[in-house]
Design a protein around this motif. Structure first.
Motif, PDB file in Angstrom:
ATOM      1  N   PRO A   1       0.828  -1.207   0.000  1.00  2.00           N
ATOM      2  CA  PRO A   1       0.000   0.000   0.000  1.00  2.00           C
ATOM      3  C   PRO A   1       0.868   1.265   0.000  1.00  2.00           C
ATOM      4  O   PRO A   1       1.831   1.369   0.748  1.00  2.00           O
ATOM      5  CB  PRO A   1      -0.797  -0.111   1.300  1.00  2.00           C
ATOM      6  CG  PRO A   1      -0.821  -1.565   1.603  1.00  2.00           C
ATOM      7  CD  PRO A   1       0.499  -2.090   1.116  1.00  2.00           C
ATOM      8  N   THR A   2       0.497   2.205  -0.848  1.00  2.00           N
ATOM      9  CA  THR A   2       1.181   3.485  -0.928  1.00  2.00           C
ATOM     10  C   THR A   2       0.394   4.568  -0.206  1.00  2.00           C
ATOM     11  O   THR A   2       0.912   5.657   0.023  1.00  2.00           O
ATOM     12  CB  THR A   2       1.371   3.892  -2.392  1.00  2.00           C
ATOM     13  OG1 THR A   2       0.096   3.813  -3.056  1.00  2.00           O
ATOM     14  CG2 THR A   2       2.356   2.961  -3.090  1.00  2.00           C
ATOM     15  N   TRP A   3      -0.857   4.263   0.131  1.00  2.00           N
ATOM     16  CA  TRP A   3      -1.727   5.177   0.856  1.00  2.00           C
ATOM     17  C   TRP A   3      -2.925   4.374   1.342  1.00  2.00           C
ATOM     18  O   TRP A   3      -3.001   3.168   1.136  1.00  2.00           O
ATOM     19  CB  TRP A   3      -2.161   6.334  -0.050  1.00  2.00           C
ATOM     20  CG  TRP A   3      -2.597   7.539   0.729  1.00  2.00           C
ATOM     21  CD1 TRP A   3      -3.879   7.998   0.863  1.00  2.00           C
ATOM     22  CD2 TRP A   3      -1.786   8.431   1.499  1.00  2.00           C
ATOM     23  NE1 TRP A   3      -3.905   9.119   1.656  1.00  2.00           N
ATOM     24  CE2 TRP A   3      -2.616   9.407   2.066  1.00  2.00           C
ATOM     25  CE3 TRP A   3      -0.420   8.494   1.766  1.00  2.00           C
ATOM     26  CZ2 TRP A   3      -2.151  10.432   2.884  1.00  2.00           C
ATOM     27  CZ3 TRP A   3       0.051   9.517   2.583  1.00  2.00           C
ATOM     28  CH2 TRP A   3      -0.809  10.473   3.125  1.00  2.00           C
ATOM     29  N   ASN A   4      -3.851   5.048   1.994  1.00  2.00           N
ATOM     30  CA  ASN A   4      -5.085   4.409   2.441  1.00  2.00           C
ATOM     31  C   ASN A   4      -5.946   4.034   1.229  1.00  2.00           C
ATOM     32  O   ASN A   4      -5.846   4.644   0.178  1.00  2.00           O
ATOM     33  CB  ASN A   4      -5.886   5.363   3.339  1.00  2.00           C
ATOM     34  CG  ASN A   4      -5.090   5.814   4.536  1.00  2.00           C
ATOM     35  OD1 ASN A   4      -4.581   4.996   5.292  1.00  2.00           O
ATOM     36  ND2 ASN A   4      -4.959   7.114   4.713  1.00  2.00           N
ATOM     37  N   PHE A   5      -6.786   3.049   1.404  1.00  6.87           N
ATOM     38  CA  PHE A   5      -7.744   2.571   0.410  1.00  6.87           C
ATOM     39  C   PHE A   5      -7.086   1.947  -0.815  1.00  6.87           C
ATOM     40  O   PHE A   5      -7.626   2.001  -1.918  1.00  6.87           O
ATOM     41  CB  PHE A   5      -8.744   3.673   0.027  1.00  6.87           C
ATOM     42  CG  PHE A   5      -9.715   3.958   1.147  1.00  6.87           C
ATOM     43  CD1 PHE A   5     -10.888   3.251   1.273  1.00  6.87           C
ATOM     44  CD2 PHE A   5      -9.410   4.907   2.113  1.00  6.87           C
ATOM     45  CE1 PHE A   5     -11.757   3.480   2.328  1.00  6.87           C
ATOM     46  CE2 PHE A   5     -10.265   5.152   3.174  1.00  6.87           C
ATOM     47  CZ  PHE A   5     -11.446   4.434   3.284  1.00  6.87           C
ATOM     48  N   CYS A   6      -5.933   1.318  -0.611  1.00  3.94           N
ATOM     49  CA  CYS A   6      -5.387   0.449  -1.652  1.00  3.94           C
ATOM     50  C   CYS A   6      -6.156  -0.866  -1.583  1.00  3.94           C
ATOM     51  O   CYS A   6      -6.613  -1.264  -0.511  1.00  3.94           O
ATOM     52  CB  CYS A   6      -3.892   0.213  -1.435  1.00  3.94           C
ATOM     53  SG  CYS A   6      -2.885   1.655  -1.855  1.00  3.94           S
TER      54      CYS A   6
END
Length: 189
Positions: A157-162
């Motif tokens: 994941p690179t951020w939330n909501f991946c």
């Protein structure tokens, strides 16, 4: 003098035993894979996690189903995707199962307790898809489930909501970034 030496021996033995029994700081409360090397796990069905209420959930209950695993957060620009995820659950529950894992890895955007997260999701977005205990999805304390997902998809994941889509075989894993709308992903499956 013997009593002092004996007491020191007992004390040092207790310290060694306690150190050997301490919790592994890299293991979260959500996953029960602390003794298993996630890279040796073949399918997602081998993981046990804790739901948002702290109950054990064996992911083998999803055998034969396509699963979307999402790292979620309550104070993120992508938080409105909770509504999209709920819509996917309502429209495509025969096609895919949504599993939400709250995580606070990106700028403190999920600071709440499991209970606060549950209340927020329910009140604000009517979420009734499965939510799990807050975990870490990145870094040295990454949950074993997310270690496995990142390895299988060759993406973390690179951020939330991946989103990770796990195939019905429990082995195939595809990665979608935060910007990908969950409904669009499912409509392409």
């Amino acid at each position: 003098m013997r009593i002092i030496l004996f007491n020191l021996f007992i004390l040092s033995s207790l310290i060694l035993v306690a150190a050997g029994c301490s919790n592994n700081p890299k293991t979260s409360d959500a996953s029960d894979m602390s003794t298993t090397n996630p890279t040796s796990v073949e399918t997602v069905y081998e993981f046990k996690v804790k739901d948002i209420d702290g109950n054990d959930v064996d992911l083998s209950k999803y055998k034969g189903k396509k699963i979307m695993i999402v790292n979620v957060a309550s104070k993120c620009g992508f938080t409105p995707q909770y509504e999209d995820l709920q819509n996917v659950k309502e429209k495509y529950s025969d096609k895919i199962t949504i599993l939400g894992f709250p995580a606070n890895n990106f700028g403190g955007q999920e600071p709440g307790s499991n209970q606060e997260i549950k209340e927020f999701c329910s009140a604000k977005f009517g979420v009734d898809f499965e939510m799990f205990s807050k975990i870490s999805v990145k870094g040295s304390d990454r949950d074993p489930l997310y270690t496995w997902l990142a390895e299988k998809a060759d993406e973390e994941p690179t951020w939330n909501f991946c989103k990770y889509i796990v195939g019905e075989d429990g082995k195939t894993v595809d990665f979608y970034n935060s910007r990908m709308n969950p409904m669009e992903i499912v409509e392409k499956l």
